[in-house]
Design an enzyme around this catalytic site. Structure first.
Site, PDB file in Angstrom:
ATOM      1  N   GLN A 265      48.009  10.057 -52.336  1.00 19.24           N
ATOM      2  CA  GLN A 265      47.428  10.594 -51.107  1.00 19.24           C
ATOM      3  C   GLN A 265      48.269  11.732 -50.543  1.00 19.24           C
ATOM      4  O   GLN A 265      47.734  12.687 -49.983  1.00 19.24           O
ATOM      5  CB  GLN A 265      47.280   9.497 -50.067  1.00 19.24           C
ATOM      6  CG  GLN A 265      46.203   8.482 -50.396  1.00 19.24           C
ATOM      7  CD  GLN A 265      44.842   9.117 -50.613  1.00 19.24           C
ATOM      8  OE1 GLN A 265      44.314   9.110 -51.734  1.00 19.24           O
ATOM      9  NE2 GLN A 265      44.263   9.655 -49.569  1.00 19.24           N
ATOM     10  N   HIS A 268      47.460  15.468 -51.356  1.00 20.52           N
ATOM     11  CA  HIS A 268      46.336  16.189 -50.766  1.00 20.52           C
ATOM     12  C   HIS A 268      46.793  17.336 -49.882  1.00 20.52           C
ATOM     13  O   HIS A 268      46.228  18.436 -49.930  1.00 20.52           O
ATOM     14  CB  HIS A 268      45.483  15.242 -49.918  1.00 20.52           C
ATOM     15  CG  HIS A 268      44.463  14.471 -50.678  1.00 20.52           C
ATOM     16  ND1 HIS A 268      43.324  15.037 -51.195  1.00 20.52           N
ATOM     17  CD2 HIS A 268      44.407  13.161 -51.006  1.00 20.52           C
ATOM     18  CE1 HIS A 268      42.608  14.125 -51.803  1.00 20.52           C
ATOM     19  NE2 HIS A 268      43.242  12.963 -51.707  1.00 20.52           N
ATOM     20  N   GLU A 335      42.118   5.033 -43.100  1.00 20.53           N
ATOM     21  CA  GLU A 335      41.001   5.553 -43.893  1.00 20.53           C
ATOM     22  C   GLU A 335      40.888   4.737 -45.187  1.00 20.53           C
ATOM     23  O   GLU A 335      39.809   4.268 -45.552  1.00 20.53           O
ATOM     24  CB  GLU A 335      41.252   7.030 -44.204  1.00 20.53           C
ATOM     25  CG  GLU A 335      40.188   7.664 -45.086  1.00 20.53           C
ATOM     26  CD  GLU A 335      40.574   9.070 -45.526  1.00 20.53           C
ATOM     27  OE1 GLU A 335      39.679   9.806 -45.984  1.00 20.53           O
ATOM     28  OE2 GLU A 335      41.764   9.432 -45.441  1.00 20.53           O
ATOM     29  N   HIS A 336      41.991   4.605 -45.914  1.00 16.26           N
ATOM     30  CA  HIS A 336      42.052   3.793 -47.132  1.00 16.26           C
ATOM     31  C   HIS A 336      43.119   2.722 -46.932  1.00 16.26           C
ATOM     32  O   HIS A 336      44.252   3.041 -46.574  1.00 16.26           O
ATOM     33  CB  HIS A 336      42.466   4.627 -48.348  1.00 16.26           C
ATOM     34  CG  HIS A 336      41.704   5.901 -48.536  1.00 16.26           C
ATOM     35  ND1 HIS A 336      42.152   7.122 -48.040  1.00 16.26           N
ATOM     36  CD2 HIS A 336      40.532   6.149 -49.171  1.00 16.26           C
ATOM     37  CE1 HIS A 336      41.284   8.069 -48.381  1.00 16.26           C
ATOM     38  NE2 HIS A 336      40.290   7.501 -49.053  1.00 16.26           N
ATOM     39  N   ASP A 369      38.128   7.290 -54.860  1.00 10.24           N
ATOM     40  CA  ASP A 369      37.917   8.723 -54.679  1.00 10.24           C
ATOM     41  C   ASP A 369      36.866   9.274 -55.637  1.00 10.24           C
ATOM     42  O   ASP A 369      36.211  10.272 -55.330  1.00 10.24           O
ATOM     43  CB  ASP A 369      39.231   9.477 -54.895  1.00 10.24           C
ATOM     44  CG  ASP A 369      40.178   9.361 -53.718  1.00 10.24           C
ATOM     45  OD1 ASP A 369      39.719   9.000 -52.618  1.00 10.24           O
ATOM     46  OD2 ASP A 369      41.380   9.631 -53.892  1.00 10.24           O
ATOM     47  N   HIS A 428       7.180   1.759 -12.087  1.00  7.52           N
ATOM     48  CA  HIS A 428       7.218   1.115 -13.396  1.00  7.52           C
ATOM     49  C   HIS A 428       6.274  -0.091 -13.422  1.00  7.52           C
ATOM     50  O   HIS A 428       5.515  -0.282 -14.383  1.00  7.52           O
ATOM     51  CB  HIS A 428       8.648   0.648 -13.719  1.00  7.52           C
ATOM     52  CG  HIS A 428       9.556   1.725 -14.213  1.00  7.52           C
ATOM     53  ND1 HIS A 428       9.860   2.825 -13.459  1.00  7.52           N
ATOM     54  CD2 HIS A 428      10.222   1.861 -15.392  1.00  7.52           C
ATOM     55  CE1 HIS A 428      10.688   3.599 -14.145  1.00  7.52           C
ATOM     56  NE2 HIS A 428      10.928   3.032 -15.335  1.00  7.52           N
TER      57      HIS A 428
END
Length: 452
Positions: A265, A268, A335-336, A369, A428
């Site tokens: 990771q 990235h 996220e992961h 991924d 109403h």
């Protein structure tokens, strides 16, 4: 290289106090919003001309047109490496299996005799999908965006990806090839906030882009800021921040696996987050040694991996035990999230907050991924505590269809009128009373409408 946060020895705080102790990348979307505002409005007023100008300013390319010609898509697929094509096809096949199973079906509930509510699921009409093209090329993101939209039944799909100087101003050819494989033929060479603005407002002229109802896909902070700017005008998936991995591990974990996954990771982006949560000091020390050993033989070390692992967003978090570790990863909302513990499946079943959970040593994030079948467009920045990853559901709207007979309405009218009067909204109630003759409601409910 990677710092430590020692939470052992004391009771963990709750809620936000615990979140504040954990590492997180600085990602100021609010500040970026003010910078993308004029770009978005420029695209609104000047359309394609603005997009061409920003391509030269931000991407260093001079474009004559924004839309990618059909022949460029065909050529990209024809020239695609056969092994890459085979891998993309398998990724698409597995993603379709998972996302097809997510389809929703219409369901009708009989509330009372003569009264039903049907929930109908309708796909959005048109979506604009974004595939990033900065430090890396992401054909996998094309797959992860397009497949759920197609499986949801979206009729009109367009995709934007930044123009690349090395490829004559077109998006990366692997992006184009992935589009061709998926049957997406409306592709634009546009990146950043200006691409989101193109989808939000639409453009006119030879390369006209119709406005989209929704924009999805990961991107940099400028893409995230543009999504925030247009929220309300268009639907969005999430404001994607820097990618994250958290690993919850005990002494049974293999330090080589953990280190490799943290590095995967970190490569990235220098803002990528890599977090290990463990109750084993021995494992923590072994992972530190493995990280140094493994990065000696990989790429992107100085410009991405080292800054990411050494940044404030990454850390090894030491806890007293598994229960504390679960509290930490739920507070972090990764996220992961990998679970590398004894009885990993049972531990994974107790996780509340994560974009996606990867169970045991043979389910690494890298699998997700590309080829697990799951989606990799996931909430970041702790948003997993309230948001989900991209799915077929992301592209569907639920519509309630209410169908009552005259008798069913008459039977409940006195309740509606009572509640309307309680809220000081007499019209109403009057809207129901107007449908019945004087005294008719008495026969249905034994209740006389006031004023009749």
């Amino acid at each position: 290289m990677i710092s430590r946060i020692d939470l052992r020895g004391n009771a963990l705080p709750e809620g936000g106090a615990l979140r504040d102790l954990l590492p997180r990348a600085e990602f100021d979307v609010a500040a970026a919003l003010e910078k993308v505002r004029p770009i978005c409005e420029d695209v609104h007023h000047r359309g394609t001309a603005a997009l061409i100008e920003y391509a030269e300013k931000f991407d260093g390319v001079t474009l004559e047109r924004i839309r990618v010609p059909a022949e460029a898509l065909t050529e990209a697929l024809e020239q695609l490496d056969p092994q890459v094509r085979a891998a993309l096809e398998e990724s698409i096949r597995r993603a379709r299996i998972v996302h097809r199973a997510q389809r929703r079906t219409e369901h009708t509930t009989q509330v009372v005799p003569g009264g039903t509510v049907t929930e109908k699921w309708v796909p959005v009409e048109r979506v604009g999908l974004y595939a990033p093209g900065g430090r890396s090329v992401y054909p996998s993101s094309v797959v992860m965006n397009v497949v759920p939209a197609q499986e949801a039944g979206v009729e009109s799909i367009a995709l934007a990806s930044p123009p690349q100087k090395d490829f004559g101003g077109l998006p990366h050819p692997t992006i184009l090839a992935a589009c061709a494989l998926l049957g997406v033929d409306e592709v634009y060479a546009a990146g950043g906030a200006q691409a989101v603005a193109m989808f939000a407002y639409g453009t006119s002229g030879p390369d006209a882009c119709a406005p989209a109802n929704m924009v999805t896909g990961p991107g940099n902070i400028w893409v995230a800021a543009a999504k925030r700017y247009f929220t309300g005008r268009i639907g969005i998936d999430t404001e994607a921040g820097p990618t994250e991995i958290a690993v919850l591990a005990d002494e049974t974990a293999d330090p080589a696996h953990v280190a490799a996954d943290l590095i995967s990771q970190a490569e990235h982006d220098p803002m990528a987050a890599a977090v290990l949560v463990t109750d084993s000091l021995a494992l923590a020390e072994a992972v530190e040694r493995e990280v140094e050993s493994q990065i000696a033989v990989t790429k992107h070390v100085e410009d991405r991996i080292r800054p990411a692992l050494a940044g404030k967003q990454s850390a090894i978090v030491l806890v007293d035990g598994l229960e504390e570790g679960l509290k930490v990863v739920d507070a972090y909302g990764a996220e992961h999230l990998e679970i590398q513990t004894a009885d990993a499946a049972a531990v994974a079943g107790r996780v509340r907050n994560a974009g996606a959970v990867f169970v045991g040593p043979w389910s690494p994030v890298s699998l997700g991924d590309y080829c697990a079948g799951s989606n990799h467009v996931l909430p970041t920045g702790g948003c997993a505590c309230h948001s989900s990853g991209l799915s077929v559901q992301s592209f569907l709207k639920g519509i309630h269809i209410v169908d009552y007979t005259r008798d069913a309405l008459a039977e409940v009218t006195h309740h509606v009128v009572t509640l309307a009067e309680a809220e000081d909204l007499p019209a109403h109630g009057a809207a129901l009373k107007a449908r019945f003759a004087e005294g008719e409601l008495d026969r249905h409910s034994g209740w006389k409408v006031p004023g009749q």
